[in-house]
Structures are given as C-alpha cells and as structure tokens.
Design an enzyme around this catalytic site. Sequence first.
Site, PDB file in Angstrom:
ATOM      1  N   ASP A 173       0.857  -1.169   0.000  1.00 50.71           N
ATOM      2  CA  ASP A 173       0.000   0.000   0.000  1.00 50.71           C
ATOM      3  C   ASP A 173       0.907   1.238   0.000  1.00 50.71           C
ATOM      4  O   ASP A 173       2.096   1.135   0.312  1.00 50.71           O
ATOM      5  CB  ASP A 173      -0.891  -0.020   1.247  1.00 50.71           C
ATOM      6  CG  ASP A 173      -1.685   1.261   1.416  1.00 50.71           C
ATOM      7  OD1 ASP A 173      -2.421   1.637   0.485  1.00 50.71           O
ATOM      8  OD2 ASP A 173      -1.557   1.889   2.482  1.00 50.71           O
ATOM      9  N   ASP A 210      -0.211   5.208   0.795  1.00 50.70           N
ATOM     10  CA  ASP A 210      -0.481   6.235   1.805  1.00 50.70           C
ATOM     11  C   ASP A 210      -0.512   5.654   3.209  1.00 50.70           C
ATOM     12  O   ASP A 210      -1.302   4.755   3.509  1.00 50.70           O
ATOM     13  CB  ASP A 210      -1.823   6.918   1.515  1.00 50.70           C
ATOM     14  CG  ASP A 210      -1.800   7.691   0.202  1.00 50.70           C
ATOM     15  OD1 ASP A 210      -1.053   8.671   0.122  1.00 50.70           O
ATOM     16  OD2 ASP A 210      -2.516   7.297  -0.727  1.00 50.70           O
ATOM     17  N   SER A 222      -5.341   3.135  -3.236  1.00 49.94           N
ATOM     18  CA  SER A 222      -6.637   3.702  -3.585  1.00 49.94           C
ATOM     19  C   SER A 222      -6.488   5.078  -4.227  1.00 49.94           C
ATOM     20  O   SER A 222      -7.467   5.637  -4.722  1.00 49.94           O
ATOM     21  CB  SER A 222      -7.521   3.819  -2.329  1.00 49.94           C
ATOM     22  OG  SER A 222      -7.847   2.543  -1.826  1.00 49.94           O
TER      23      SER A 222
END
Length: 233
Positions: free
Chosen positions: A12, A14, A114
């Site tokens: 991931d 952030d 995302s």
Amino acid sequence: MTTHPVAAVLFDMDGTLVDSERLWDIAMDELAASYGGTLSPSARRSMVGSSMATSMRILHDDLGQPWRDPAAGIAFLERRVAELFVTGLQWRPGAMALLHAVRAAAIPTALVTSTARALVEVALDTLGRDSFDVVVCGDEVTATKPDPAPYLTAARLLSVPIERCVAIEDSPTGVASALAAGAAVLAVPCEVSLTETDGVHLMTTLATADLELLASLLASRDAPAAIGVITES
C-alpha cells in the site's frame, strides 16, 4: 526468477510507505473550510484507505452538506495534494529499507493504492519509478478497497498466486481488501489503530521487518499458529 517463498510483496502507499496522510489532512481541512465547515476527526479517520468518492460522501455528510458536488471536491483535492506531494512526502520508518531489501532479493513488487494515477505519478518521484513491477491505482480497478479487486489485479498482472503474496497495509480498509483477496497481511497502523485479526501480523513499525519475517507469514498460514503483536524493543 526468484525462488524465495514469497511470490510477491504488495505494498500500500499512503500511510504505509510514505507519511502522506498528514498531507491529505491539510487538503481535506482546506476543502472543508472552503465549504464553511470543519471536518470532524472521526469522519477523517473513517476516510483512511477509502476511495475519493467514498471520502467525499463522508465529508459532505459530516458537514451536513450532502448536496455538494463530489467531482468538484475530488478535483480540488487532487490539485492540492499534488502540490503537497512534490515537497512534502516522507518515508515511513523502515519502509524504504524493506522495499530495497525486497527488490535486492529479486522478489516481484506491486504498489496497490486507492489513490488516483495522477497523484501516484507524483509520489513515484519519491518512491522510485523502478521500485515496482506493477502499479495498481484506485481509478484503474473495477472496485476499490475494501473490495479484493486491487490486490487480485496486482497478483494477476504479476502472474503470481495471491495466496503466496504478502500485502503490507496500514488501514482497516486496506487490510480487509488484502485478506479478502487471499494474501498474507503485514499491518503497520499509521493514522488509524488496528486490532488483532486472524491472518494479520500486526507490528508497530516496519523498522524491524525483514525478508525472513515476510517468509514466516506464509509459513504461519501453512502451519496455523497464533500470531501476536510485535512491538519494538
């Protein structure tokens, strides 16, 4: 081709690799202020790891302004966060060293976020454009986290079985996505606390994570055993 027991490491972005959530805080607060309101801490926490569309719904509901145009808010955030990413991105503790160790071991890597492609392209100036074999962005998948689609997409693009991958996450939304996809999960909370969950290895920092630990997560799934919380000594 690597013979390492980990088929790929799926990172991931952030809050996991870079401390970017504080930059999102700035942009979100500025957007709320432009609407004449103040974003509550609980609403901001619920946004972490979510898509932009979901975050806009949370923001507008929190301000009591559900009639606001989400596209306008997203455009504002993308412009402002891009500005902040240029000079404000900082690595999370241990993240750079772990990423470099994985690359040095010739283990395939993916960035699974995302965040939209336009902002990810800015972040890659800090993360390194040669740091990942695959980059999966929030606006390039059929469904965003917590749906398993982002992680399943990364495994498919890498041509590796998701069950032999380790996903590294910081948020409940991201953890849920990786678990649903079938990956082993290493979770290092940043802005939002995490609770112990079956199939998730919880740590306080990546500073003590290494290749041996990543391999052990798959071994633990092959021979089930209790997984506790690791804290720094």
